[in-house]
Design an enzyme around this catalytic site. Structure first.
Site, PDB file in Angstrom:
ATOM      1  CG  ASP A 480      10.540  53.085 -17.513  1.00  0.00           C
ATOM      2  OD1 ASP A 480       9.834  54.079 -17.762  1.00  0.00           O
ATOM      3  OD2 ASP A 480      11.500  53.096 -16.722  1.00  0.00           O
ATOM      4  CG  ASP A 550      10.965  58.540 -12.177  1.00  0.00           C
ATOM      5  OD1 ASP A 550      10.457  57.430 -11.930  1.00  0.00           O
ATOM      6  OD2 ASP A 550      11.639  58.761 -13.207  1.00  0.00           O
TER       7      ASP A 550
HETATM    8  C1  DGJ Z   1      12.311  55.583 -15.146  1.00  0.00           C
HETATM    9  C2  DGJ Z   1      11.381  55.013 -14.122  1.00  0.00           C
HETATM   10  O1  DGJ Z   1      10.383  55.921 -13.808  1.00  0.00           O
HETATM   11  C3  DGJ Z   1      12.188  54.607 -12.896  1.00  0.00           C
HETATM   12  O2  DGJ Z   1      11.341  54.146 -11.892  1.00  0.00           O
HETATM   13  C4  DGJ Z   1      13.190  53.562 -13.290  1.00  0.00           C
HETATM   14  O3  DGJ Z   1      12.529  52.392 -13.698  1.00  0.00           O
HETATM   15  C5  DGJ Z   1      14.082  54.077 -14.405  1.00  0.00           C
HETATM   16  N1  DGJ Z   1      13.311  54.602 -15.504  1.00  0.00           N
HETATM   17  C6  DGJ Z   1      14.981  52.993 -14.924  1.00  0.00           C
HETATM   18  O4  DGJ Z   1      15.683  53.368 -16.024  1.00  0.00           O
END
Ligand code: DGJ
Length: 737
Positions: A480, A550
């Site tokens: 990430d 997301d």
């Molecule tokens: C952002 C990501 O896009 C999510 O799927 C998740 O992993 C969160 N960060 C976790 O902090």
């Protein structure tokens, strides 16, 4: 496929069965472009395409000859200020303050295959017969600098991949203020520009703009390719749709700051320049030093947007993505993030994993919250080891063993480039963050960016990750990156270095990826940046899939996945079924539609399965089986967009196996309306002459030409949640002849 040099006319013709690209050494020994487009017959000279005449206010290269002015000459890699006043492809500041250069043809090389780009992601060949490369070396004898322009044409695809290398041989240092990867001059401006714009949660929406005299651009200066503007543009003729017309695509294989600029000149010519954003870049070169630009992949289509996309899909899926996972179908995963966020215990996550296993899922992914003292987003980043044994009594090794013991694979979340102030790492090395001395360091999600332009920082993070990956059975990593870079400065270096930091940073990220994938080749990496904030070809070279957004709402995902498919293969798009009401938009959609959208991606689930009613669990089990039965087709088939969520209430698309024996056509009806018209769904990509059975129903057998020219008669009874909003239906087609 061939690359021919015509000595007499001093012209290069790069061509295959579909495209031609013609370069000429001009009378002043600089490089001009004569043509780029659909394949034309070769001939000794295309010099009739040179255009020149006396124009008021134009300046000319030669005295007493009013032919050659760079102001209106189509060039390969233009500079500013020597008769051309348009934006240039490069700019070199010299010791005396001048930025005027004169790069003349020196030599060329034509060879089979394609070279690797040192430290940078790029498309590749497996066999030298797949492609041919032309390298043209230009030389500026005043500053003793060479420019190597590289063009690779693929035999079977309408693709030219380009990059540029600067090699400085002079004694005095020069400064590269701009070093774009490509410049292409088109003879007219009858185009529209297509790009993929957005924000967190609505990444890669399709935008179309008219071209006008002057410049227009998209860009990122955020330190990542960004959710705001994907590093891609296309120029399309105004009559182009998904199936017809001429399109030129440009995709930058890079994950950092970028600029895609289009300039229409006073004489209605169009210049495209693409590369690292020059406003955040300044690269000194001393004697013997080299600067390599990232690659741009240019795709030409004369059959509309789908053909352009399918070319990118084929190339990126098979000759950009690497490693053991390239050709393998991807495991169906269950991720705990939306179910628990950081509030979990081993017991809780094992329950989710077990529920996933019972429903046929193959990989459990533990997301954010497992390391250091990470219970909220204010702490822990940088400490890639378990400290909270209340949460994970047997650490990651113990948890991984338990998940493996259930017969599932185990995956883990990292955010390697980041640090919280409340962490062991920051306490030990508070000078390792990107921050400008004497200035505020702006927090974002309570975190700071580690200075990956420094080798020791990358080495340290590698050592932590290497340790845990060596100790625990980890089959998947979600990498990430949840903030952009502000106050960019590397405190380890002097003033001259600072213009290099953004690019060096991304080279550091690539370096860490490269070391990890070499040491752990069996691990499947999924890149992520607050969803799809770094969904770019650069990342796909290291991580075969990317978390698309997301925003997992099925309706919103139609737009996001549709836009993403302009460039990126559906096999690379992470797509999960999540709970309702959806956490990002509050919408309640049927579980069938959530799956019907997520199937067209690297499929998984992200919810607490143990909370699902039994009836829905049964549906999930069927979905998992369905995906397993069809993932080979979905991930390797040819994907066609048919009707667009940006234009209509109904979105449709289809994936067809290469041999056309199988297909899945999807029909999504976003909002219901009363007393609707009769509808037909015309399919594409099938074999006209073969019969197909729909959903195994012996009463529904049709020839491919019927399905494509008449269409499937839409029967609302077939929809999930019929009579309600957000319904959808899949048609599975199998050839029976
Ligand atoms: C952002 C990501 O896009 C999510 O799927 C998740 O992993 C969160 N960060 C976790 O902090």
């Amino acid at each position: 496929m061939a690359i021919i040099f015509h000595e007499g006319s001093k012209e290069f013709h790069i061509y295959n069965e579909e495209i031609s690209y013609i370069i000429k050494i001009l009378d002043n020994n600089q490089l001009g472009n004569l043509y780029y487009g659909k394949k034309v017959h070769d001939r000794d000279s295309f010099s009739y395409l040179l255009e020149g005449k006396l124009r008021s206010l134009a300046a000319y290269i030669f005295e007493d000859n009013y032919e050659l002015s760079l102001q209106y000459t189509k060039q390969e890699y233009p500079s500013y200020g020597s008769t051309d006043f348009r934006y240039p492809a490069f700019e070199i500041k010299q010791e005396n303050g001048s930025k005027i250069t004169n790069f003349e043809f020196k030599s060329h090389k034509i060879f089979k295959g394609k070279r690797k780009l040192e430290g940078l992601p790029a498309t590749y060949v497996e066999d030298d017969n797949e492609a041919e490369t032309l390298e043209i070396t230009l030389y500026d004898s005043l500053i003793h600098t060479e420019l190597v322009l590289s063009y690779t044409i693929y035999k079977e695809l309408p693709v030219i991949a380009r990059n540029v290398k600067f090699i400085h041989k002079g004694k005095s240092t020069i400064i590269l203020n701009r070093a774009m990867s490509v410049s292409v001059d088109f003879p007219d401006s009858k185009f529209e520009m297509i790009h993929l714009a957005g924000a967190w949660g609505r990444e890669r929406h399709v935008k179309i703009r008219k071209l006008e005299q002057g410049t227009q651009a998209i860009y990122s200066m955020a330190g990542a390719s960004s959710s705001e503007h994907n590093p891609f543009i296309a120029l399309k003729r105004t009559n182009v749709d998904e199936f017809n017309g001429e399109v030129y695509g440009f995709s930058l294989v890079y994950s950092g700051n970028h600029l895609e600029q289009i300039e229409v000149s006073t004489h209605d010519m169009t210049r495209v320049i693409i590369g690292i954003h020059p406003d955040t870049f300044e690269w000194p070169l001393s004697e013997g030093e080299v600067f390599q630009t990232p690659e741009v992949v240019m795709v030409y289509s004369n059959c509309g947007m789908n053909k352009m996309s399918q070319t990118y899909h084929e190339l990126y899926r098979t000759r950009l993505v690497r490693g053991q996972w390239r050709d393998k179908v991807r495991p169906i995963l269950i991720n705990n993030w939306e179910a628990t966020e950081m509030e979990f215990t081993e017991k809780k996550v094992l329950k989710i994993a077990k529920a996933g296993k019972d429903l046929g899922m193959e990989l459990f992914v533990l997301d954010d919250g497992w390391f250091g003292n990470r219970d909220n987003d204010k702490c822990g980043l940088g400490d890639w080891y378990v400290k909270n044994f209340k949460k994970l009594p047997d650490g990651i090794t113990g948890l991984a063993n338990k998940v493996e013991g259930m017969g599932m694979k185990f995956g883990l979340w990292f955010e390697p480039e980041m640090v919280n102030k409340d962490s062991d790492l920051y306490k030990a090395h508070n000078d390792w963050i990107i921050a400008t001395p004497g200035r505020r360091s702006s927090p974002s999600r309570n975190q700071y960016v580690l200075d990956f332009s420094r080798n020791e920082v990358v080495d340290y993070i590698y050592s932590l990750m290497e340790k845990i990956l060596s100790e625990a059975k980890i089959s998947y990593i979600k990498w990430d990156m949840n903030r952009y870079i502000t106050e960019c400065y590397s405190s380890a270096e002097n003033a001259e270095f600072q213009g290099k930091v953004f690019h060096k940073y991304i080279l550091g990220v690539y370096n860490l990826y490269e070391r990890l994938i070499s040491k752990f080749p069996y691990i499947l990496f999924e890149s992520c940046s607050s969803g799809g904030g770094r969904f770019d070809p650069g990342m796909l070279y290291y991580a075969p899939q990317t978390w698309t957004s997301d925003n997992s709402d099925a309706v919103e995902r139609l737009k996001i996945q549709y836009g993403t498919s302009y460039v990126y293969p559906i096999a690379c798009m992470g797509a999960h079924v999540t709970s309702v009401p959806n956490q990002q938009v509050g919408r309640v959609t049927p579980i069938e539609t959530r799956a019907n959208v997520a199937y067209f991606g690297a499929f998984g689930y992200e919810l607490d399965l143990s909370l699902l009613p039994e009836q829905e669990k049964a549906k999930v089990k069927e979905q998992v089986e369905y995906y397993k039965d069809h993932r080979e087709l979905i991930s390797k088939g040819v994907f066609y967009r048919i009707s667009s969520p940006f234009e209509e209430n109904i979105t449709t698309w289809i994936v067809v196996s290469k041999d056309k024996r199988e297909a899945i056509a999807a029909y999504y009806n976003v909002l219901n309306s009363a007393n609707e018209a009769f509808r037909r769904f015309k399919l594409v990509g099938l074999d006209d002459n073969k019969r197909y059975i729909i959903n195994g129903d012996g009463n529904r057998i049709y020839h491919g030409d019927e399905l494509m020219n008449i269409g499937i008669i839409i029967d609302e009874k077939e929809f999930c949640a019929k009579g309600m909003d957000f319904s959808s239906v899949l048609y599975n087609l199998t050839q029976i002849d």
